[in-house]
Design an enzyme around this catalytic site. Structure first.
Site, PDB file in Angstrom:
ATOM      1  N   HIS A   1       0.629  -1.278  -0.029  1.00  0.00           N
ATOM      2  CA  HIS A   1       0.094  -0.004   0.084  1.00  0.00           C
ATOM      3  C   HIS A   1       0.838   1.207   0.022  1.00  0.00           C
ATOM      4  O   HIS A   1       0.578   2.240   0.768  1.00  0.00           O
ATOM      5  CB  HIS A   1      -0.913   0.203   1.135  1.00  0.00           C
ATOM      6  CG  HIS A   1      -2.072  -0.838   1.136  1.00  0.00           C
ATOM      7  ND1 HIS A   1      -2.491  -1.755  -0.130  1.00  0.00           N
ATOM      8  CD2 HIS A   1      -2.618  -1.711   2.194  1.00  0.00           C
ATOM      9  CE1 HIS A   1      -3.409  -2.486   0.229  1.00  0.00           C
ATOM     10  NE2 HIS A   1      -3.816  -2.613   1.444  1.00  0.00           N
TER      11      HIS A   1
ATOM     12  N   HIS B   1      -9.672   1.854   0.707  1.00  0.00           N
ATOM     13  CA  HIS B   1      -9.429   0.625   1.445  1.00  0.00           C
ATOM     14  C   HIS B   1     -10.613   0.839   2.443  1.00  0.00           C
ATOM     15  O   HIS B   1     -10.298   0.561   3.750  1.00  0.00           O
ATOM     16  CB  HIS B   1      -8.098   0.789   2.383  1.00  0.00           C
ATOM     17  CG  HIS B   1      -7.610  -0.593   2.477  1.00  0.00           C
ATOM     18  ND1 HIS B   1      -8.383  -1.369   3.268  1.00  0.00           N
ATOM     19  CD2 HIS B   1      -6.554  -1.243   2.002  1.00  0.00           C
ATOM     20  CE1 HIS B   1      -7.622  -2.494   3.585  1.00  0.00           C
ATOM     21  NE2 HIS B   1      -6.535  -2.536   2.576  1.00  0.00           N
TER      22      HIS B   1
ATOM     23  N   GLU C   1     -11.326  -4.027  -2.860  1.00  0.00           N
ATOM     24  CA  GLU C   1     -10.574  -2.878  -3.564  1.00  0.00           C
ATOM     25  C   GLU C   1     -10.209  -2.844  -4.916  1.00  0.00           C
ATOM     26  O   GLU C   1      -9.600  -3.859  -5.351  1.00  0.00           O
ATOM     27  CB  GLU C   1      -8.929  -3.061  -2.607  1.00  0.00           C
ATOM     28  CG  GLU C   1      -9.178  -2.854  -1.014  1.00  0.00           C
ATOM     29  CD  GLU C   1      -8.046  -3.670  -0.472  1.00  0.00           C
ATOM     30  OE1 GLU C   1      -6.996  -3.124  -0.577  1.00  0.00           O
ATOM     31  OE2 GLU C   1      -8.402  -4.628   0.172  1.00  0.00           O
TER      32      GLU C   1
HETATM   33  C1  GLA Z   1      -5.098  -5.494   1.863  1.00  0.00           C
HETATM   34  C2  GLA Z   1      -4.089  -6.670   1.746  1.00  0.00           C
HETATM   35  C3  GLA Z   1      -4.230  -7.154   3.117  1.00  0.00           C
HETATM   36  C4  GLA Z   1      -4.075  -6.376   4.292  1.00  0.00           C
HETATM   37  C5  GLA Z   1      -4.996  -5.266   4.206  1.00  0.00           C
HETATM   38  C6  GLA Z   1      -4.746  -4.307   5.568  1.00  0.00           C
HETATM   39  O1  GLA Z   1      -6.342  -5.862   1.516  1.00  0.00           O
HETATM   40  O2  GLA Z   1      -4.552  -7.337   0.682  1.00  0.00           O
HETATM   41  O3  GLA Z   1      -3.309  -8.387   3.128  1.00  0.00           O
HETATM   42  O4  GLA Z   1      -2.777  -6.036   4.346  1.00  0.00           O
HETATM   43  O5  GLA Z   1      -5.017  -4.694   2.902  1.00  0.00           O
HETATM   44  O6  GLA Z   1      -4.771  -4.766   6.686  1.00  0.00           O
END
Ligand code: GLA
Length: 386
Positions: free
Chosen positions: A141, A215, A350
């Site tokens: 991210h 997110h 997402e």
């Molecule tokens: C995304 C990732 C997950 C996790 C979340 C945040 O969805 O794929 O593995 O890191 O973000 O917790």
């Protein structure tokens, strides 16, 4: 006599120019309150930035709350089958939990790169780049100080048909290891048919990679102590990407048919989540990229919560979606409805390009070159089914 009137004209002109300039500066620095967009104080970060909250309201009374830290959606209401509007996105109760790390990435804008890049490196046009390693061997991210930690400039958009916020953030060349100065604009619009529209734009001055997403964690029950395993989900995807132990795609595109990953026909999220399946074990549940069928802006997923009657449909022009079943929620923080944010009490959809695309040439490209414009759109549409 003549001289006096010329002086008066000059004085009047000077006052006018001064007045106009003042107004222009004010509009740049002062958040403007409009009929359907209210601005209020939210909190102060440890760096001393004073954070504002923008509340958008549509004609039905649906509300969207956004802060200028991380472009975070702190609240979004949606009606149930009896017309009751309740908050359907997870969030913290204390502003500092967003400011000091936001370990779950609650409600945040994610950049420069949504999801993981293997070994926190990639090569672009013959040059190799080391980016921030914040998830085991990988970068997740956008790095530790990704866009979810940044101060975004927010302006309510005047004369828009529906309440709209324009968020801008300029990421410096080299930030978190990424090349190029990236100018990013995101629009949040709350329409009168209970739809949240998110449009992303970005431009760079050097070749770079970009993959922006949002997110928010949803729980359509309106009660954040309940798990989301009873929500029925349908995803328009015949394939998903299998992952390794650190959740990096292996490159294999697997057919969902005959696996727990088959959401082509709506089923409860919890139906197969605990199956004895190697991919589910790696993700501790669902935490994978589904390869969406079709292209262009299209309906890609639908979620239905029978008890409340709430339905959420997702549309996007992206090729993939990370369906994440909240497997890392670990009960350390209070929810907005009492209790703690426990395991699987929220899910994310997402919309994105595939994880690790900069290192996987068979995936759709995430490269952005100077002169090109990155554009992407995602829509979350709320309704009820009785
Ligand atoms: C995304 C990732 C997950 C996790 C979340 C945040 O969805 O794929 O593995 O890191 O973000 O917790």
């Amino acid at each position: 006599m003549r001289k006096t009137s010329i002086n008066l004209i000059i004085l009047f002109a000077v006052l006018c120019i001064f007045g106009c300039n003042k107004k222009e500066n004010q509009s740049k620095t002062q958040p403007e309150t409009m009929e359907n967009i209210q601005v209020s104080d939210y909190g102060v970060t440890s760096k001393g930035d004073s954070i504002k909250k923008y509340t958008l309201t549509n004609k039905n009374g649906m509300k969207l709350e956004v802060i200028n830290f991380g472009g975070i959606i702190t609240s979004l209401t949606a009606p149930d089958k009896n017309g009751k509007y309740e908050d359907v996105v997870l969030g913290f109760t204390k502003p500092e939990d967003y400011f000091n790390g936001n370990p779950y990435y609650f409600g945040a804008l994610i950049g420069r790169y949504g999801n993981r890049i293997a070994n926190a490196k990639f090569t672009l046009e013959g040059k190799s780049y080391d980016i921030d390693k914040n998830d085991g061997p990988n970068s997740l991210h956008g790095g530790k100080e990704g866009f979810h930690t940044k101060f975004w400039n927010i302006e309510p958009v005047k004369d828009a048909k529906f309440p709209t916020l324009k968020l801008t953030y300029t990421s410096a060349d080299g930030e978190e290891g990424y090349p190029g100065k990236l100018t990013t604009t995101v629009f949040y619009t709350l329409t009168d048919d209970n739809t949240l529209e998110i449009s992303y734009e970005a431009e760079t001055d050097k070749p770079t990679v970009v993959n922006l997403t949002q997110h928010s964690y949803f729980n359509l029950s309106g009660n954040f102590t309940k798990t989301i395993t009873d929500h029925e989900l349908q995803i328009n995807a015949d394939k998903f990407l299998s992952v390794n132990e650190t959740l990096i795609p292996t490159g294999e595109q697997k057919l969902v048919k005959g696996t727990p990953f088959d959401f082509t026909v709506s089923k409860p999220i919890g139906k197969d989540i605990n199956s004895n399946d190697d991919q589910l074990k790696k993700g501790k549940g669902y935490d994978h990229n589904w390869i969406l069928n079709g292209s262009g802006l299209r309906s890609i997923a639908k979620v239905y919560h029978a008890e409340s009657g709430r339905v959420m449909e997702v549309l996007t022009d992206e090729p993939g979606v990370q369906f994440y079943s909240g497997n890392f929620l670990d009960g350390k923080f209070d929810t907005k409805t009492g209790g703690k944010n426990e395991f699987r009490t929220g899910f994310c959809l997402e919309t994105q390009h595939f994880p690790d695309s900069p290192n996987q040439t068979s995936f759709p490209s995430t490269e952005l070159k100077p002169g090109q414009k990155y554009q992407s759109k995602t829509i979350y549409k709320f309704s009820v089914k009785k």
